[in-house]
Write a protein that holds these residues in place. Structure first.
Motif, PDB file in Angstrom:
ATOM      1  N   PHE A  15       0.833  -1.208   0.000  1.00  0.00           N
ATOM      2  CA  PHE A  15       0.000   0.000   0.000  1.00  0.00           C
ATOM      3  C   PHE A  15       0.864   1.253   0.000  1.00  0.00           C
ATOM      4  O   PHE A  15       0.622   2.202  -0.737  1.00  0.00           O
ATOM      5  N   ARG A  16       1.875   1.224   0.820  1.00  0.00           N
ATOM      6  CA  ARG A  16       2.728   2.405   0.943  1.00  0.00           C
ATOM      7  C   ARG A  16       3.421   2.720  -0.380  1.00  0.00           C
ATOM      8  O   ARG A  16       3.552   3.875  -0.767  1.00  0.00           O
ATOM      9  N   VAL A  39       0.850   4.272  -2.642  1.00  0.00           N
ATOM     10  CA  VAL A  39       0.550   5.626  -2.170  1.00  0.00           C
ATOM     11  C   VAL A  39       1.683   6.567  -2.590  1.00  0.00           C
ATOM     12  O   VAL A  39       1.448   7.666  -3.115  1.00  0.00           O
ATOM     13  N   GLU A  87       1.423   9.913  -4.922  1.00  0.00           N
ATOM     14  CA  GLU A  87       1.872  11.222  -4.446  1.00  0.00           C
ATOM     15  C   GLU A  87       2.880  11.821  -5.437  1.00  0.00           C
ATOM     16  O   GLU A  87       2.824  13.003  -5.773  1.00  0.00           O
ATOM     17  N   ALA A 126      -4.785  10.082  -2.326  1.00  0.00           N
ATOM     18  CA  ALA A 126      -3.885   8.975  -2.685  1.00  0.00           C
ATOM     19  C   ALA A 126      -4.322   7.645  -2.068  1.00  0.00           C
ATOM     20  O   ALA A 126      -4.411   6.620  -2.753  1.00  0.00           O
ATOM     21  N   LEU A 127      -4.591   7.645  -0.787  1.00  0.00           N
ATOM     22  CA  LEU A 127      -4.950   6.383  -0.136  1.00  0.00           C
ATOM     23  C   LEU A 127      -6.248   5.820  -0.700  1.00  0.00           C
ATOM     24  O   LEU A 127      -6.363   4.616  -0.968  1.00  0.00           O
ATOM     25  N   GLU A 128      -7.207   6.716  -0.909  1.00  0.00           N
ATOM     26  CA  GLU A 128      -8.475   6.269  -1.482  1.00  0.00           C
ATOM     27  C   GLU A 128      -8.253   5.673  -2.868  1.00  0.00           C
ATOM     28  O   GLU A 128      -8.791   4.602  -3.210  1.00  0.00           O
ATOM     29  N   MET A 167      -6.827   2.205  -2.663  1.00  0.00           N
ATOM     30  CA  MET A 167      -7.793   1.184  -2.257  1.00  0.00           C
ATOM     31  C   MET A 167      -8.788   0.906  -3.378  1.00  0.00           C
ATOM     32  O   MET A 167      -9.200  -0.241  -3.580  1.00  0.00           O
ATOM     33  N   HIS A 168      -9.158   1.958  -4.132  1.00  0.00           N
ATOM     34  CA  HIS A 168     -10.025   1.718  -5.289  1.00  0.00           C
ATOM     35  C   HIS A 168      -9.320   0.823  -6.302  1.00  0.00           C
ATOM     36  O   HIS A 168      -9.890  -0.141  -6.808  1.00  0.00           O
ATOM     37  N   GLY A 171     -15.562  -4.751  -9.001  1.00  0.00           N
ATOM     38  CA  GLY A 171     -14.806  -3.697  -8.344  1.00  0.00           C
ATOM     39  C   GLY A 171     -15.431  -3.306  -7.020  1.00  0.00           C
ATOM     40  O   GLY A 171     -14.740  -3.182  -5.991  1.00  0.00           O
ATOM     41  N   VAL A 195     -13.816  -3.531  -3.277  1.00  0.00           N
ATOM     42  CA  VAL A 195     -13.665  -2.390  -2.383  1.00  0.00           C
ATOM     43  C   VAL A 195     -14.380  -2.650  -1.051  1.00  0.00           C
ATOM     44  O   VAL A 195     -13.888  -2.279   0.015  1.00  0.00           O
ATOM     45  N   LEU A 232     -12.051  -4.425   1.259  1.00  0.00           N
ATOM     46  CA  LEU A 232     -11.162  -3.565   2.030  1.00  0.00           C
ATOM     47  C   LEU A 232     -11.928  -2.850   3.138  1.00  0.00           C
ATOM     48  O   LEU A 232     -11.416  -2.658   4.249  1.00  0.00           O
ATOM     49  N   VAL A 243      -1.652   1.583   7.790  1.00  0.00           N
ATOM     50  CA  VAL A 243      -1.390   2.580   6.768  1.00  0.00           C
ATOM     51  C   VAL A 243      -1.219   3.937   7.438  1.00  0.00           C
ATOM     52  O   VAL A 243      -1.963   4.279   8.352  1.00  0.00           O
ATOM     53  N   PRO A 244      -0.192   4.653   7.047  1.00  0.00           N
ATOM     54  CA  PRO A 244       0.177   5.866   7.782  1.00  0.00           C
ATOM     55  C   PRO A 244      -0.656   7.073   7.384  1.00  0.00           C
ATOM     56  O   PRO A 244      -0.131   8.116   7.083  1.00  0.00           O
ATOM     57  N   MET A 245      -1.968   6.886   7.355  1.00  0.00           N
ATOM     58  CA  MET A 245      -2.802   7.984   6.878  1.00  0.00           C
ATOM     59  C   MET A 245      -4.172   7.853   7.486  1.00  0.00           C
ATOM     60  O   MET A 245      -4.664   6.740   7.691  1.00  0.00           O
ATOM     61  N   TYR A 277      -8.113   8.061   7.112  1.00  0.00           N
ATOM     62  CA  TYR A 277      -9.064   8.019   6.014  1.00  0.00           C
ATOM     63  C   TYR A 277     -10.430   7.625   6.552  1.00  0.00           C
ATOM     64  O   TYR A 277     -10.525   6.746   7.423  1.00  0.00           O
ATOM     65  N   LEU A 281     -15.403   5.043   1.314  1.00  0.00           N
ATOM     66  CA  LEU A 281     -14.675   4.182   0.381  1.00  0.00           C
ATOM     67  C   LEU A 281     -15.555   3.626  -0.739  1.00  0.00           C
ATOM     68  O   LEU A 281     -15.240   3.793  -1.932  1.00  0.00           O
ATOM     69  N   SER A 301     -17.397   6.507  -2.962  1.00  0.00           N
ATOM     70  CA  SER A 301     -16.513   7.230  -3.876  1.00  0.00           C
ATOM     71  C   SER A 301     -16.087   6.339  -5.040  1.00  0.00           C
ATOM     72  O   SER A 301     -15.920   6.803  -6.161  1.00  0.00           O
ATOM     73  N   PHE A 302     -15.947   5.050  -4.748  1.00  0.00           N
ATOM     74  CA  PHE A 302     -15.622   4.139  -5.851  1.00  0.00           C
ATOM     75  C   PHE A 302     -16.739   4.141  -6.886  1.00  0.00           C
ATOM     76  O   PHE A 302     -16.500   4.247  -8.098  1.00  0.00           O
TER      77      PHE A 302
END
Lengths: 219, 219, 219, 219
Positions: free
Chosen positions: C141-142, C145, C149, C163-165, C168-169, D173, D177, D180, D191-193, D195, D200, D203-204
DNA sequence: AATGAATGAGAGTTCATTCAT
DNA sequence: TATGAATGAACTCTCATTCAT
């Protein structure tokens, strides 16, 4: 020529290190639950090495038991050796004191003896250590029988006492009472009375010795 | 109607058949060595069925022990119930006789009790049968304590006796002596004396009871 | 010297042999149906040996999954490392190509990832390998991401993208589409239309990437 | 004649009671962990009775899945039936809303669908319920395909869209999603974010629908 | 002498399914 | 129709012991 001796000495030392480790491990939970892997880890040795010194797990266990019982029998022998001046009854009291002290200082050894006696000594009668252990037990019996005979001779013990029977009463009975002592947590929970379990074994011995004592001619 | 009852009865019967089989298997060698497969084969049932009646091997073992001890405790209770006319000391003698008879008739049960006591009663304390077994043991203790108290009241037992202590001496001691009795093959080989082991337990009980008896006022 | 190293190497080799065998066995039917006996037979090793290398069946399964995913993540890392000259969008295309290739070359690994994602990653969270596997996933994932970015910075990806969204999409969506791809036999039977399933994943990625692409300033 | 009908009705009711119970039990932990005993207990029925209504555990599971998916497909059919006035694109939006609502209201059903899709629908293809479930899935696909075709006809959806492919992208898809989403606890830890996972799935769908929309001739 | 990898025979327990009542 | 007792095959995992190095 010193080489062979050093070898022998080193071997003995290592054997003892293994016994120390096994004792810790076996007594920490129980000989059944403890594994040879645990022992090897505690001894910081490989599992294979264990089998260089002990034929089997049973044999290792037997060696522990033997070392433990040796301690007690050794003390008893000393007492007899140094007790030339004492009456049989006095020696019997000292022997009983040794038993109490052994139970206090090495309760795990006593427990394992108990477990073994309770199982009818039937574990691994073909293990090399088995005969040695049995010899030690019969030594113990012989010592006490000797003491009682001496007491009968010197008049401190009743003459109508059957020495072997008395030994078995004293030894077996004491062991049975220890059994309850070691279960004191369970027992005291279940019984509607307060009791100081520390008195249990001593008072048994007192009662029993009193029954053996020759009171004739005392006045 | 009746259906539910028949079911219940059949269930009980089958449970007993399993217990019979398990008893045979467990006592033939030892509960540790015996496997559930062995039990199933002996009961002519599938292994799965065993688990319909007993939660685990431990539980099965406990049920065997319970059934065995019930016999002894039951007899003791009867004795007390029918012994309104007797002194405490006489009841104590009868109880002791029950113990001897139990050891003669059900030595394997006695051995398994011994093994269990020696292990500190520590088997499977979360098994459903554990509490029941413990209750039975404490029942036994309570009965004997009651008898001794009665004896102190009716003057047949020495008034300075601590009832609970005496029970533990008598019970524990007897069990310990049984232990030697069951090892008589080993012991007699190792000891340089002839002895009639059949006397071992009775003579212990005699000695012990004599020590409890109130001889005041006898002339 | 060297002995320790050889040992270590041999251990690694054997571990891999077990993994190979287990992979075959697990993928042949399913990890649930496959048994440790099967694995042992395939590895031509005893069952006990398996447990010398892997703590449990779960742990073994985890190690397989880890080895599989490592391949994909490794390639992705290389691509990023060597792609200093490329735009974020180009890297995203390459990453997507890796995913397709992985699905083509290691469909069974992809399927098992799918099964695992579908179960909510909840298998054996206390197995030693679990954390490692999770780390690998979060690495993946990182990486993506980071690529997005970069794309936002270099103008190749729309600046309003989260970015994260987006990851995941892209990741979740692709996996979902793979799911249908792997069920293509069932699906195509049931749907009154011809469709070339080989197009399914690529076209999804195209559509999706197009939606991320920054078309500003293109003329 | 009413008797047969009453019988049939009662049978149906009981079947549903079993399904309710099984759903609770299966979803409480997982279909693998839950046992038929658990289901029987929850349904307050004997285990044997379960097998009168369902051929096997797999069959029971299939029936649950079928009932769940029926709900979603039923709503979709209604929407189409009542949506004669709407454009294809609008219907697609409504269908997507149904999917979101289904995920919100019946997450366990969605998860079990996921698990099943991820396993390649391969469970028990000879179970009587298997064909029915498959039919339902293809129904769902057909409905959405129909909507897209309508959208292409009425100009609300881009004419170059391959309807079946679009359905699989959208459906597959979205399911990926959701996967996740259901793992959000694990994923967000790793994950370092920050959200908001509630965004999720919506938006997909937005992204995806936008890509299908025909923007020609608007302005 | 010491190692430690390998063994392999079981152990206890579970559970979907069947069947006599 | 409904029951629930019975089945039995399978499962994972353990561990005392051996043996090549």
């Amino acid at each position: 020529m010193g080489v062979a001796e050093r070898r022998e000495r080193e071997r003995e030392e290592r054997r003892n290190r293994i016994l120390d480790a096994a004792e810790r491990v076996f007594f920490d939970t129980s000989p059944v639950e403890a594994t040879m892997d645990d022992v090897a880890a505690a001894a910081e040795l490989s599992k294979g090495t264990l089998y260089l010194y002990f034929k089997s797990k049973d044999d290792l266990y037997l060696a522990i038991a033997h070392r433990g019982l040796s301690l007690l029998v050794g003390r008893m022998q000393e007492t007899v050796a140094q007790g030339a001046q004492r009456t049989g009854f006095e020696l019997l009291e000292q022997i009983s004191a040794h038993n109490r002290r052994f139970g206090r200082e090495h309760p795990e050894h006593l427990k394992s003896m108990l477990a073994w006696m309770a199982s009818g000594f039937r574990a691994s009668p073909d293990s090399p250590g088995f005969a040695e252990y049995q010899a030690l037990v019969s030594n113990l019996f012989r010592i006490v029988v000797g003491i009682i005979e001496r007491g009968k001779t010197d008049g401190s013990i009743r003459p109508d006492v059957n020495a072997l029977e008395a030994v078995m009463h004293l030894w077996g009975g004491t062991m049975g009472v220890w059994m309850l002592y070691f279960s004191r947590a369970e027992v005291s929970n279940r019984v509607p009375m307060l009791y100081d379990f520390e008195r249990l074994v001593p008072s048994f011995q007192e009662t029993f010795l009193r029954a053996l004592k020759n009171t004739e001619g005392e006045s």
